[in-house]
Design an enzyme around this catalytic site. Sequence first.
Site: not given
Length: 119
Positions: A28, A30, A32, A48-49, A52, A67, A93
């Site tokens: 995960y 990187g 995709g 994190h993916d 997002y 931000y 993040d």
Amino acid sequence: NLVQFSYLIQCANHGKRPTWHYMDYGCYCGAGGSGTPVDELDRCCKIHDDCYDEAGKKGCFPKMSAYDYYCGENGPYCRNIKKKCLRFVCDCDVEAAFCFAKAPYNNANWNIDTKKRCQ
């Protein structure tokens, strides 16, 4: 955005590991992602993916949203962000940066064959 995210990672890990080490790690970290995360660090990337993805569902553009953040001695944090999308993305993040800093890094999981290991 992704550039700011790289700075947050450096802030959280106090410069101990270059950001590019996280760009092709596990299933995960990187572009995709698929399958089961290979370890704790890879789970951080999946979370994190997913964060997002959730931001996108809210109409935000996480990879391009700029931000305001601060890097303190205890790590990064979001600063005085009033817009909901920007706050959401910054929180994604910052949480991921701290997760990366805490998770062990296994060199054997860098640049793996994702077609074999990430099904």
